[in-house]
Enzyme design. Structure first.
Site, PDB file in Angstrom:
ATOM      1  N   GLU A   1      12.349 -24.618  49.761  1.00 49.24           N
ATOM      2  CA  GLU A   1      11.092 -24.046  50.277  1.00 49.24           C
ATOM      3  C   GLU A   1       9.965 -24.302  49.291  1.00 49.24           C
ATOM      4  OE1 GLU A   1       9.548 -21.250  48.851  1.00 49.24           O
ATOM      5  OE2 GLU A   1      11.060 -20.868  47.328  1.00 49.24           O
TER       6      GLU A   1
ATOM      7  N   CYS B   1       8.820 -18.041  40.022  1.00 50.39           N
ATOM      8  CA  CYS B   1       9.275 -19.429  40.245  1.00 50.39           C
ATOM      9  C   CYS B   1       9.027 -20.355  39.067  1.00 50.39           C
ATOM     10  CB  CYS B   1       8.603 -19.976  41.495  1.00 50.39           C
ATOM     11  SG  CYS B   1       8.882 -18.921  42.917  1.00 50.39           S
TER      12      CYS B   1
ATOM     13  N   GLY C   1       2.539 -17.532  35.907  1.00 48.52           N
ATOM     14  CA  GLY C   1       3.617 -16.538  35.900  1.00 48.52           C
ATOM     15  C   GLY C   1       4.345 -16.589  37.221  1.00 48.52           C
TER      16      GLY C   1
ATOM     17  N   THR D   1      18.407 -16.470  43.054  1.00 53.27           N
ATOM     18  CA  THR D   1      19.003 -17.272  41.979  1.00 53.27           C
ATOM     19  C   THR D   1      18.214 -16.976  40.703  1.00 53.27           C
ATOM     20  OG1 THR D   1      17.571 -19.118  42.595  1.00 53.27           O
ATOM     21  CG2 THR D   1      19.812 -19.178  43.436  1.00 53.27           C
TER      22      THR D   1
ATOM     23  N   LYS E   1      17.915  -1.382  52.617  1.00 55.12           N
ATOM     24  CA  LYS E   1      16.883  -2.366  52.944  1.00 55.12           C
ATOM     25  C   LYS E   1      16.924  -2.711  54.435  1.00 55.12           C
ATOM     26  CE  LYS E   1      15.314  -6.517  50.627  1.00 55.12           C
ATOM     27  NZ  LYS E   1      15.804  -7.647  49.833  1.00 55.12           N
TER      28      LYS E   1
ATOM     29  N   PHE F   1      -4.600 -26.838  41.786  1.00 55.97           N
ATOM     30  CA  PHE F   1      -3.837 -26.446  40.593  1.00 55.97           C
ATOM     31  C   PHE F   1      -4.484 -26.954  39.304  1.00 55.97           C
ATOM     32  CE2 PHE F   1       0.023 -24.055  41.585  1.00 55.97           C
ATOM     33  CZ  PHE F   1      -0.255 -23.898  42.931  1.00 55.97           C
TER      34      PHE F   1
ATOM     35  N   LYS G   1      -0.550 -13.182  40.459  1.00 55.21           N
ATOM     36  CA  LYS G   1      -1.588 -13.835  41.260  1.00 55.21           C
ATOM     37  C   LYS G   1      -2.031 -12.817  42.307  1.00 55.21           C
ATOM     38  CE  LYS G   1      -0.122 -16.680  44.523  1.00 55.21           C
ATOM     39  NZ  LYS G   1       0.566 -17.786  45.210  1.00 55.21           N
TER      40      LYS G   1
HETATM   41  C1  UGA Z   1       5.122 -21.562  43.527  1.00 58.84           C
HETATM   42  C2  UGA Z   1       4.810 -22.885  44.217  1.00 58.84           C
HETATM   43  O1  UGA Z   1       3.392 -23.058  44.327  1.00 58.84           O
HETATM   44  C3  UGA Z   1       5.436 -22.941  45.620  1.00 58.84           C
HETATM   45  O2  UGA Z   1       5.222 -24.213  46.198  1.00 58.84           O
HETATM   46  C4  UGA Z   1       6.948 -22.695  45.490  1.00 58.84           C
HETATM   47  O3  UGA Z   1       7.610 -22.697  46.732  1.00 58.84           O
HETATM   48  C5  UGA Z   1       7.167 -21.344  44.834  1.00 58.84           C
HETATM   49  O4  UGA Z   1       6.544 -21.363  43.524  1.00 58.84           O
HETATM   50  C6  UGA Z   1       8.653 -21.112  44.719  1.00 58.84           C
HETATM   51  O5  UGA Z   1       9.322 -21.838  43.973  1.00 58.84           O
HETATM   52  O6  UGA Z   1       9.200 -20.299  45.476  1.00 58.84           O
HETATM   53  P1  UGA Z   1       4.086 -19.095  43.596  1.00 58.84           P
HETATM   54  O7  UGA Z   1       4.861 -18.871  42.350  1.00 58.84           O
HETATM   55  O8  UGA Z   1       4.169 -18.104  44.696  1.00 58.84           O
HETATM   56  O9  UGA Z   1       4.479 -20.522  44.255  1.00 58.84           O
HETATM   57  O10 UGA Z   1       2.545 -19.152  43.216  1.00 58.84           O
HETATM   58  P2  UGA Z   1       1.484 -20.270  42.808  1.00 58.84           P
HETATM   59  O11 UGA Z   1       0.343 -20.159  43.718  1.00 58.84           O
HETATM   60  O12 UGA Z   1       2.108 -21.600  42.655  1.00 58.84           O
HETATM   61  O13 UGA Z   1       1.017 -19.745  41.363  1.00 58.84           O
HETATM   62  C7  UGA Z   1       1.911 -19.676  40.274  1.00 58.84           C
HETATM   63  C8  UGA Z   1       1.179 -19.284  39.012  1.00 58.84           C
HETATM   64  O14 UGA Z   1       0.306 -20.313  38.596  1.00 58.84           O
HETATM   65  C9  UGA Z   1       0.301 -18.029  39.159  1.00 58.84           C
HETATM   66  O15 UGA Z   1       0.439 -17.233  38.014  1.00 58.84           O
HETATM   67  C10 UGA Z   1      -1.104 -18.590  39.295  1.00 58.84           C
HETATM   68  O16 UGA Z   1      -2.094 -17.697  38.866  1.00 58.84           O
HETATM   69  C11 UGA Z   1      -1.003 -19.794  38.368  1.00 58.84           C
HETATM   70  N1  UGA Z   1      -2.006 -20.851  38.681  1.00 58.84           N
HETATM   71  C12 UGA Z   1      -1.935 -21.535  39.860  1.00 58.84           C
HETATM   72  C13 UGA Z   1      -2.978 -21.164  37.753  1.00 58.84           C
HETATM   73  O17 UGA Z   1      -3.055 -20.553  36.651  1.00 58.84           O
HETATM   74  N2  UGA Z   1      -3.860 -22.166  38.033  1.00 58.84           N
HETATM   75  C14 UGA Z   1      -3.816 -22.865  39.196  1.00 58.84           C
HETATM   76  O18 UGA Z   1      -4.656 -23.779  39.377  1.00 58.84           O
HETATM   77  C15 UGA Z   1      -2.834 -22.531  40.131  1.00 58.84           C
END
Ligand code: UGA
Length: 436
Positions: free
Chosen positions: A152, A264, A261, A86, A35, A253, A325
């Site tokens: 973060e 996180c 999914g 983690t 990497k 959200f 996403k």
């Molecule tokens: C999430 C958090 O939003 C971040 O703030 C955090 O730092 C991150 O986890 C982490 O812990 O590292 P992420 O998992 O990249 O970020 O993506 P999101 O944009 O939060 O979406 C998560 C899931 O929720 C996706 O599957 C998305 O499609 C879904 N989602 C999101 C919905 O179904 N509806 C919404 O209105 C928003």
């Protein structure tokens, strides 16, 4: 400042690169030689918009470098960030596996020189920073250091702008020295007047889990409202507007879909439930959000079956979007990983397309899927198309061309990207989520 980042996964690489962009001197360390060799060659192991250009720029400016030599990088650093993985533990009990964090602490300890701040960037259960501190003291009793927590809040696909324009920065510290070191690191955000929320270490650790659990709950809430809307013939998108404009609720959200999914929300909600249980409590709202999310995925399978007249057997289904996403190649806990196998099990054939996720999809999804070059190819002779992930590429499909290639014009829009009226105009039978 001289910063060393331990771990070049998603969080470490984005954070290290953005700190370099702030003007700090950042060395990213990883024990994966391949990497690091690739990163030195400018080959970025993940898909994150804008990251490759930002890495290249900062490497050229000599603000960012990559190495496997942890000892020298730690000795030279004023701040060492731990950003290793983690994952959920292999026992499947929801606990976060902290092996890599503690290994990193042991490896860092002997090489600390002058005062150094060690910062947990990874998402870790409450008490981890204190454990890191114990390990460092045990290995190197003379070390002059503080441990801090700086969670973060980066969203995949938007990580660079989230880093550069955060709503807030949370720092969990126990000494003034640690606080001023972290404030100096984030000084470039001063102009934007980014609030810095200073807490004790445990509160900072818990804040990260609470934020993700709250967001997951918000999504599960709107998904349950969508199910109710489907039942009673109401429109969830209008409902989301109606409640989201209330400042106390907020419009973000509140997009219904096939279930959340990613790497996180699923992992962090489970870990938070375990933290609560260990402390003699159950978080019933978070538990319900997790259950509702599993139920949502199952309901999507039923939605497809209903649209196909009660059976998937012998039907060809086109799936647009596989990643959890858009703007990522990440397939971890993607709804597609649950929904597609359930359709195949009932006898459906799947033709799928995704702009970035196909390589990872091949390792996670059943072998008998046909991967297509583009959306139109995926839809050829299909009985139905499922819009699973709202990539921009799928937002303005040529519906007349799409319709001509399909066997049956059935459009199952699991992200509510299209207007039902438009699809009807093109002769499709359409179903969204909560807009029946
Ligand atoms: C999430 C958090 O939003 C971040 O703030 C955090 O730092 C991150 O986890 C982490 O812990 O590292 P992420 O998992 O990249 O970020 O993506 P999101 O944009 O939060 O979406 C998560 C899931 O929720 C996706 O599957 C998305 O499609 C879904 N989602 C999101 C919905 O179904 N509806 C919404 O209105 C928003």
């Amino acid at each position: 400042m001289k910063i060393t980042m331990i771990g070049t996964g998603y969080v470490g690489l984005v954070t290290g690169t953005c700190f370099a962009e702030f003007g700090h001197h950042v060395t990213c360390v990883d024990n994966d030689r391949d990497k690091i060799a690739k990163l030195i060659d400018g080959d970025i192991p993940i898909y994150e918009p804008g990251l490759d250009a930002l890495v290249a720029k900062n490497v050229q400016d000599k603000h960012l470098s990559f190495t496997t030599e942890l000892a020298a990088a730690v000795a030279a650093a004023e701040a060492v960030f731990i950003a290793v993985g983690t994952p959920s533990s292999r026992r499947g009990d929801g606990y976060a596996d902290l092996t890599y964090i503690y290994e990193a602490a042991r490896e860092i300890a002997p090489h600390l020189k002058d005062y150094t701040i060690i910062v947990d960037k990874s998402t870790v259960p409450v008490g981890t920073a204190r454990q890191v501190s114990r390990i460092v003291k045990e290995v190197n009793p003379d070390a002059d250091f503080d441990v801090a927590s700086n969670p973060e809040f980066l969203r995949e696909g938007a990580a660079i702008s989230d880093f550069m324009r955060p709503d807030r920065v949370v720092i969990g510290v126990e000494s003034e020295r640690a606080e001023s070191a972290l404030r100096a690191i984030y000084q470039p955000l001063y102009l934007r007047e980014t609030p810095i929320v200073k807490t004790d270490i445990e509160t900072a650790e818990l804040t990260k889990y609470a934020a993700n659990a709250f967001l997951a709950t918000k999504i599960s809430f709107i998904n349950e409202m969508a199910v109710l809307c489907d039942e009673i013939g109401a429109d969830v998108t209008a409902l989301a507007k109606g409640i989201g404009m209330d400042g106390r609720i907020g419009s973000k959200f509140l997009h219904p879909g096939p279930g959340y999914g990613g790497s996180c929300f699923p992992k962090d909600t489970l870990a938070l439930m375990r933290i609560a249980q260990e402390n003699g409590h159950s978080l019933r709202i978070v538990e319900a959000a997790v259950e509702a999310n599993a139920a949502q995925k199952a309901k999507m399978v039923k939605k497809v079956r209903d649209m196909l007249g009660g059976s998937e057997a012998g039907k060809t289904i086109a799936v647009l979007g596989l990643t959890f996403k858009p703007e990522t190649d990440d397939m971890r806990d993607s709804p597609s990983v649950t929904i597609i196998p359930a359709l195949i099990e009932k006898g459906a054939s799947i033709r799928a397309h995704d702009p970035q996720g196909i390589e990872e999809a091949r390792t996670l999804l059943p072998q008998n899927i046909t991967y297509s070059e583009n959306a139109y190819d995926a839809c050829r002779d299909a009985d139905a198309v499922i819009l699973m992930t709202e990539w921009n590429q799928y937002r303005a499909l040529d519906l007349s061309r799409l319709g001509k290639t399909m066997k049956q014009k059935i459009f199952i829009d699991l992200r509510n990207v299209y207007s039902p009226e438009l699809l009807k105009e093109y002769g499709f039978r359409y179903v969204g989520v909560g807009r029946s």
